[in-house]
Design a protein around this motif. Sequence first.
Motif, PDB file in Angstrom:
ATOM      1  N   ASN A 183      24.151  18.768   9.910  1.00 62.49           N
ATOM      2  CA  ASN A 183      22.601  19.690   9.980  1.00 62.49           C
ATOM      3  C   ASN A 183      22.780  20.698   8.972  1.00 62.49           C
ATOM      4  O   ASN A 183      22.065  21.071   8.199  1.00 62.49           O
ATOM      5  N   ASP A 184      23.960  21.485   9.198  1.00 57.82           N
ATOM      6  CA  ASP A 184      24.400  22.497   8.358  1.00 57.82           C
ATOM      7  C   ASP A 184      25.855  22.522   8.158  1.00 57.82           C
ATOM      8  O   ASP A 184      26.636  22.052   8.458  1.00 57.82           O
ATOM      9  N   PHE A 185      26.373  23.279   7.228  1.00 57.59           N
ATOM     10  CA  PHE A 185      27.759  23.448   6.698  1.00 57.59           C
ATOM     11  C   PHE A 185      28.319  24.477   7.710  1.00 57.59           C
ATOM     12  O   PHE A 185      27.835  25.719   7.634  1.00 57.59           O
ATOM     13  N   VAL A 186      29.442  24.245   8.423  1.00 59.16           N
ATOM     14  CA  VAL A 186      30.272  24.964   9.262  1.00 59.16           C
ATOM     15  C   VAL A 186      31.759  24.907   8.813  1.00 59.16           C
ATOM     16  O   VAL A 186      32.065  23.629   8.828  1.00 59.16           O
ATOM     17  N   VAL A 187      32.266  25.991   8.797  1.00 60.06           N
ATOM     18  CA  VAL A 187      34.006  25.849   8.360  1.00 60.06           C
ATOM     19  C   VAL A 187      34.593  26.749   9.575  1.00 60.06           C
ATOM     20  O   VAL A 187      33.979  27.399  10.184  1.00 60.06           O
ATOM     21  N   SER A 188      35.906  26.428   9.771  1.00 62.13           N
ATOM     22  CA  SER A 188      36.217  26.792  10.802  1.00 62.13           C
ATOM     23  C   SER A 188      37.692  27.142  10.218  1.00 62.13           C
ATOM     24  O   SER A 188      38.420  26.866   9.496  1.00 62.13           O
ATOM     25  N   ALA A 189      38.519  28.327  10.883  1.00 63.16           N
ATOM     26  CA  ALA A 189      39.981  28.900  10.607  1.00 63.16           C
ATOM     27  C   ALA A 189      40.430  28.750  12.153  1.00 63.16           C
ATOM     28  O   ALA A 189      39.974  29.270  13.100  1.00 63.16           O
ATOM     29  N   LEU A 190      41.634  28.191  11.877  1.00 68.28           N
ATOM     30  CA  LEU A 190      42.590  28.146  13.413  1.00 68.28           C
ATOM     31  C   LEU A 190      43.729  29.034  13.085  1.00 68.28           C
ATOM     32  O   LEU A 190      44.235  28.982  11.989  1.00 68.28           O
ATOM     33  N   THR A 242      38.405  24.502  26.634  1.00 62.04           N
ATOM     34  CA  THR A 242      38.307  25.218  25.675  1.00 62.04           C
ATOM     35  C   THR A 242      37.181  26.278  26.200  1.00 62.04           C
ATOM     36  O   THR A 242      36.253  26.118  26.835  1.00 62.04           O
ATOM     37  N   THR A 243      37.545  27.700  25.640  1.00 62.90           N
ATOM     38  CA  THR A 243      36.626  28.743  25.833  1.00 62.90           C
ATOM     39  C   THR A 243      36.022  28.912  24.544  1.00 62.90           C
ATOM     40  O   THR A 243      36.373  29.128  23.516  1.00 62.90           O
ATOM     41  N   LEU A 244      34.642  28.838  24.629  1.00 65.69           N
ATOM     42  CA  LEU A 244      33.593  29.209  23.542  1.00 65.69           C
ATOM     43  C   LEU A 244      32.769  30.338  23.594  1.00 65.69           C
ATOM     44  O   LEU A 244      32.286  30.448  24.646  1.00 65.69           O
ATOM     45  N   TYR A 245      33.185  31.065  22.510  1.00 68.46           N
ATOM     46  CA  TYR A 245      32.479  32.259  22.539  1.00 68.46           C
ATOM     47  C   TYR A 245      31.086  32.141  21.612  1.00 68.46           C
ATOM     48  O   TYR A 245      31.264  31.827  20.241  1.00 68.46           O
ATOM     49  N   LEU A 246      29.861  32.361  22.168  1.00 68.83           N
ATOM     50  CA  LEU A 246      28.595  32.148  21.202  1.00 68.83           C
ATOM     51  C   LEU A 246      27.892  33.614  21.106  1.00 68.83           C
ATOM     52  O   LEU A 246      27.911  34.362  22.149  1.00 68.83           O
ATOM     53  N   PRO A 247      27.375  33.934  19.890  1.00 71.48           N
ATOM     54  CA  PRO A 247      26.574  35.213  19.774  1.00 71.48           C
ATOM     55  C   PRO A 247      25.319  35.053  20.631  1.00 71.48           C
ATOM     56  O   PRO A 247      24.595  33.834  20.629  1.00 71.48           O
ATOM     57  N   VAL A 248      24.767  35.950  21.144  1.00 69.27           N
ATOM     58  CA  VAL A 248      23.483  35.852  21.746  1.00 69.27           C
ATOM     59  C   VAL A 248      22.711  36.931  20.758  1.00 69.27           C
ATOM     60  O   VAL A 248      22.916  38.111  21.258  1.00 69.27           O
ATOM     61  N   ILE A 258      35.191  12.386  17.618  1.00 66.63           N
ATOM     62  CA  ILE A 258      34.420  12.821  16.434  1.00 66.63           C
ATOM     63  C   ILE A 258      35.631  13.562  15.641  1.00 66.63           C
ATOM     64  O   ILE A 258      36.739  13.887  15.955  1.00 66.63           O
ATOM     65  N   GLY A 259      35.382  13.496  14.339  1.00 62.92           N
ATOM     66  CA  GLY A 259      36.172  13.961  13.551  1.00 62.92           C
ATOM     67  C   GLY A 259      35.531  15.388  13.036  1.00 62.92           C
ATOM     68  O   GLY A 259      34.244  15.661  13.055  1.00 62.92           O
ATOM     69  N   ASN A 260      36.440  16.309  12.521  1.00 62.57           N
ATOM     70  CA  ASN A 260      35.698  17.555  12.058  1.00 62.57           C
ATOM     71  C   ASN A 260      34.834  17.420  11.020  1.00 62.57           C
ATOM     72  O   ASN A 260      34.932  16.493  10.120  1.00 62.57           O
ATOM     73  N   GLY A 261      33.482  18.026  11.219  1.00 63.47           N
ATOM     74  CA  GLY A 261      32.399  17.936  10.278  1.00 63.47           C
ATOM     75  C   GLY A 261      31.707  16.624  10.417  1.00 63.47           C
ATOM     76  O   GLY A 261      30.628  16.420   9.956  1.00 63.47           O
ATOM     77  N   GLU A 262      31.897  15.862  11.402  1.00 60.04           N
ATOM     78  CA  GLU A 262      31.046  14.613  11.760  1.00 60.04           C
ATOM     79  C   GLU A 262      31.065  13.948  10.348  1.00 60.04           C
ATOM     80  O   GLU A 262      29.884  13.735   9.557  1.00 60.04           O
ATOM     81  N   VAL A 263      31.936  13.765   9.446  1.00 57.08           N
ATOM     82  CA  VAL A 263      31.762  13.700   7.981  1.00 57.08           C
ATOM     83  C   VAL A 263      31.316  12.375   7.686  1.00 57.08           C
ATOM     84  O   VAL A 263      30.832  11.868   6.596  1.00 57.08           O
ATOM     85  N   GLY A 281      22.034  26.090  17.202  1.00 58.45           N
ATOM     86  CA  GLY A 281      22.531  25.490  16.221  1.00 58.45           C
ATOM     87  C   GLY A 281      23.381  24.293  16.577  1.00 58.45           C
ATOM     88  O   GLY A 281      23.491  23.775  17.890  1.00 58.45           O
ATOM     89  N   ASN A 282      24.153  23.691  15.758  1.00 57.66           N
ATOM     90  CA  ASN A 282      24.772  22.224  15.933  1.00 57.66           C
ATOM     91  C   ASN A 282      26.198  22.584  15.710  1.00 57.66           C
ATOM     92  O   ASN A 282      26.542  22.938  14.800  1.00 57.66           O
ATOM     93  N   VAL A 283      27.036  22.362  16.755  1.00 58.99           N
ATOM     94  CA  VAL A 283      28.326  22.698  16.746  1.00 58.99           C
ATOM     95  C   VAL A 283      29.232  21.463  17.023  1.00 58.99           C
ATOM     96  O   VAL A 283      29.659  21.380  18.262  1.00 58.99           O
ATOM     97  N   ASP A 284      29.294  20.382  16.417  1.00 58.28           N
ATOM     98  CA  ASP A 284      30.256  19.548  16.505  1.00 58.28           C
ATOM     99  C   ASP A 284      31.596  19.701  15.759  1.00 58.28           C
ATOM    100  O   ASP A 284      32.060  19.272  14.777  1.00 58.28           O
ATOM    101  N   ILE A 285      32.532  20.269  16.566  1.00 59.77           N
ATOM    102  CA  ILE A 285      33.928  20.663  16.163  1.00 59.77           C
ATOM    103  C   ILE A 285      34.822  19.961  17.355  1.00 59.77           C
ATOM    104  O   ILE A 285      34.594  20.141  18.460  1.00 59.77           O
ATOM    105  N   ARG A 286      35.694  19.042  16.698  1.00 58.72           N
ATOM    106  CA  ARG A 286      36.589  18.223  17.740  1.00 58.72           C
ATOM    107  C   ARG A 286      37.229  19.251  18.674  1.00 58.72           C
ATOM    108  O   ARG A 286      37.991  18.323  19.623  1.00 58.72           O
ATOM    109  N   TYR A 287      37.848  20.097  18.456  1.00 62.21           N
ATOM    110  CA  TYR A 287      38.481  21.183  19.131  1.00 62.21           C
ATOM    111  C   TYR A 287      37.846  21.518  20.532  1.00 62.21           C
ATOM    112  O   TYR A 287      38.197  22.208  21.167  1.00 62.21           O
TER     113      TYR A 287
END
Length: 112
Positions: A97-104, A12-18, A34-39, A1-7
């Motif tokens: 490409n897709d909608f992704v939302v984040s909780a911080l 950063t430690t990124l956890y991805l499902p396999v 980049i801004g969140n969402g590449e708006v 997938g595409n993960v364009d998140i400014r954080y």
Amino acid sequence: GNVDIRYLREGTTLYLPVEEPGGLFSCADGHAAIGNGEVSGAGVECGLYVSYKFTLLKGKSIPAPKYKNKDQLTPKVNDKGFFGTTDVDIHVSEIVNDFVVSALLPLSIFEN
């Protein structure tokens, strides 16, 4: 997938499902900004030299990407970093490409 998140940046430690045995990882277009969402539909693209360290956490399962960052989240809770997930509908992080939302979640709330 595409993960364009400014954080998602250095440190950063990124956890991805396999989801498949022997799953592969690839990385493409780097962003200088980049801004969140590449708006706007695009980030400030650039060439990057990067290095990654991978650790496979066997027996663990997550439904979507999660990340931990040491950066300042807000001026009121800025000393412990934060944890983010793309599982819930709070911050828009991707619309290209897709909608992704984040909780911080600021990690300093767990300190006295």
